[in-house]
Design an enzyme around this catalytic site. Structure first.
Site, mmCIF file in Angstrom:
data_model
loop_
_atom_site.group_PDB
_atom_site.id
_atom_site.type_symbol
_atom_site.label_atom_id
_atom_site.label_comp_id
_atom_site.label_asym_id
_atom_site.label_seq_id
_atom_site.Cartn_x
_atom_site.Cartn_y
_atom_site.Cartn_z
ATOM 1 N N ASP A 17 0.811 -1.235 0.000
ATOM 2 C CA ASP A 17 0.000 0.000 0.000
ATOM 3 C C ASP A 17 0.834 1.271 0.000
ATOM 4 O O ASP A 17 0.383 2.306 -0.463
ATOM 5 C CB ASP A 17 -1.060 0.004 1.117
ATOM 6 C CG ASP A 17 -0.507 -0.046 2.527
ATOM 7 O OD1 ASP A 17 0.708 -0.291 2.692
ATOM 8 O OD2 ASP A 17 -1.289 0.160 3.476
ATOM 9 N N SER A 46 -8.947 4.383 28.978
ATOM 10 C CA SER A 46 -8.769 3.172 28.184
ATOM 11 C C SER A 46 -8.689 1.976 29.121
ATOM 12 O O SER A 46 -7.781 1.893 29.958
ATOM 13 C CB SER A 46 -7.487 3.268 27.359
ATOM 14 O OG SER A 46 -7.112 1.976 26.953
ATOM 15 N N SER A 99 -1.118 -6.342 18.060
ATOM 16 C CA SER A 99 -0.974 -7.710 17.534
ATOM 17 C C SER A 99 -1.055 -7.751 16.019
ATOM 18 O O SER A 99 -1.287 -8.788 15.431
ATOM 19 C CB SER A 99 -2.076 -8.608 18.090
ATOM 20 O OG SER A 99 -2.069 -8.554 19.475
ATOM 21 N N ASP A 148 -5.240 -0.090 6.332
ATOM 22 C CA ASP A 148 -5.906 -0.381 7.606
ATOM 23 C C ASP A 148 -7.123 0.532 7.804
ATOM 24 O O ASP A 148 -8.208 0.087 8.186
ATOM 25 C CB ASP A 148 -4.943 -0.173 8.779
ATOM 26 C CG ASP A 148 -3.678 -0.994 8.634
ATOM 27 O OD1 ASP A 148 -3.658 -1.886 7.770
ATOM 28 O OD2 ASP A 148 -2.717 -0.745 9.374
HETATM 29 C C1 GLA Z 1 0.877 -2.015 8.503
HETATM 30 C C2 GLA Z 1 0.509 -0.681 7.857
HETATM 31 C C3 GLA Z 1 -0.260 -0.885 6.562
HETATM 32 C C4 GLA Z 1 0.471 -1.854 5.633
HETATM 33 C C5 GLA Z 1 0.891 -3.118 6.388
HETATM 34 C C6 GLA Z 1 1.769 -4.016 5.546
HETATM 35 O O1 GLA Z 1 -0.265 -2.680 8.922
HETATM 36 O O2 GLA Z 1 -0.266 0.076 8.755
HETATM 37 O O3 GLA Z 1 -0.495 0.344 5.931
HETATM 38 O O4 GLA Z 1 1.560 -1.230 5.019
HETATM 39 O O5 GLA Z 1 1.600 -2.814 7.575
HETATM 40 O O6 GLA Z 1 1.058 -4.514 4.474
#
Ligand code: GLA
Length: 350
Positions: A17, A46, A99, A148
């Site tokens: 990405d 939290s 995680s 994400d």
């Molecule tokens: C993390 C980053 C994402 C992506 C992944 C690897 O989760 O937040 O943007 O780059 O690593 O695919």
């Protein structure tokens, strides 16, 4: 008001990405909840961190803890001319933190959804993802891509999310109902992950620049010879992974689960052998998962620990057996979950 914000797993398209390639994650049914009311300042507790925090909505100093994800959202809103008031509330949930399941994107979008609902901000889901990524890149200081945040903002129950991270076009791809997705948390949270991630992100950006490209989607294998050996190895992986995402999307559409599983495995070993983001424990899990009947398995997220996934038609007791074997071999305490593709961040009615 209560907001429910999912985590995500990436099915395939790892480390693609930040060079504007293809990814295919899905939002999962493990959640961050934010329950609260409007307030003048931000006052949050939290439960996971067993820690409270508060700040004024126009204070943009970093705190170097979880509160920065919340502050980052205010920063991102402010930058774009949106004004929102504060929150009095608590954060809890069953999404494990640190995680590799995007607990940070999940929290960012929970906060943004809360502010959108309470302060009538007219925001589209895609804009919310862009703003949450901005918070992470430019406030928290993590140079992640947009996968994400898109997964958490745009997830749909029963579907994976195919994304072209260059133009942010996306497509919901039906995920087979009877396919079981096991998430295996290795129990490893390595600091190294951040610096190694940054190093790769910079290397890939530089390689693309040398080739005069703005996305890895437009690079062909035979252009790679203009690069040095390490760049060829790393960008070569990205090109193959982009191809696999397209194949995996088609495999899901055609319900060709065996092929889908093979692509996952191929992706894992390419990450491990060429991109260098796996570790002994993740490789062990992938081998064990296959031994115990998985159609495919791979690390998910940035790597170096965190979580891995495996897909099964029949699960029997595979999760428990693999966990036992893993803990016998390594000193880490593993956890596992079976997850389903979930809706994105939303207002909770219960
Ligand atoms: C993390 C980053 C994402 C992506 C992944 C690897 O989760 O937040 O943007 O780059 O690593 O695919």
């Amino acid at each position: 008001m209560k907001i429910c914000s999912p985590g995500r797993v990436n099915l395939i398209g790892e480390h693609t990405d930040y060079s504007f390639g293809y990814v295919m994650p899905m939002a999962i049914d493990l959640y961050t909840y934010l329950e609260g009311t409007k307030n003048r300042d931000v006052v949050l507790y939290s439960e996971n961190f067993e820690m409270g925090g508060k700040f004024k909505i126009d204070s943009f100093e970093k705190e170097n803890n979880w509160l920065d994800y919340v502050k980052g959202i205010y920063y991102s809103l402010y930058k774009r001319g949106y004004r929102a008031g504060g929150i009095y509330g608590r954060i809890y949930g069953n999404l494990p933190i640190g995680s590799g399941l995007s607990s940070s994107a999940s929290l960012e979008l929970a906060v943004l959804e809360f502010l959108k609902e309470n302060y009538t901000l007219h925001l589209k889901r895609i804009e919310m993802a862009i703003m949450a990524r901005d918070a992470e890149n430019n406030f928290v200081g993590m140079p992640c891509g947009i996968m994400d945040q898109m997964a958490v903002a745009l997830g749909k129950k029963g579907y994976a999310l195919f994304i072209d991270t260059e133009n942010l076009n996306y497509e919901h791809i039906p995920f087979p109902k009877d396919l079981n997705v096991l998430i295996f948390d290795t129990g490893i949270h390595r600091e190294l992950a951040n610096s190694a991630y940054e190093e790769r992100q910079q290397l890939i950006s530089l390689a693309l620049k040398k080739l005069g490209k703005c996305t890895s989607k437009n690079v062909s294998e035979n252009e790679l010879n203009k690069l040095n050996a390490r760049e060829i190895k790393m960008l070569g992986y990205v090109l193959r992974e982009n191809r696999r995402v397209l194949d995996a999307r088609d495999a899901l559409k055609n319900e060709n689960i065996e092929f889908f599983g093979n692509l996952l495995l191929e992706a894992h070993w390419d990450l491990s052998n060429n991109y260098g983001v796996s570790c002994e424990e993740l490789d062990f899990f992938v081998n064990k998962a296959v031994q115990h009947g998985a159609l495919g398995a791979r690390l998910t997220g940035a790597g170096f620990g965190g979580s891995a996934i495996a897909i099964f038609e029949n699960i029997d007791n595979a999760g428990e057996i693999i966990k036992r074997e893993y803990e016998k071999r390594f000193m880490y305490q593993a956890r596992y979950h079976f997850v389903k593709p979930s809706d994105g961040v939303r207002l909770c009615m219960d």
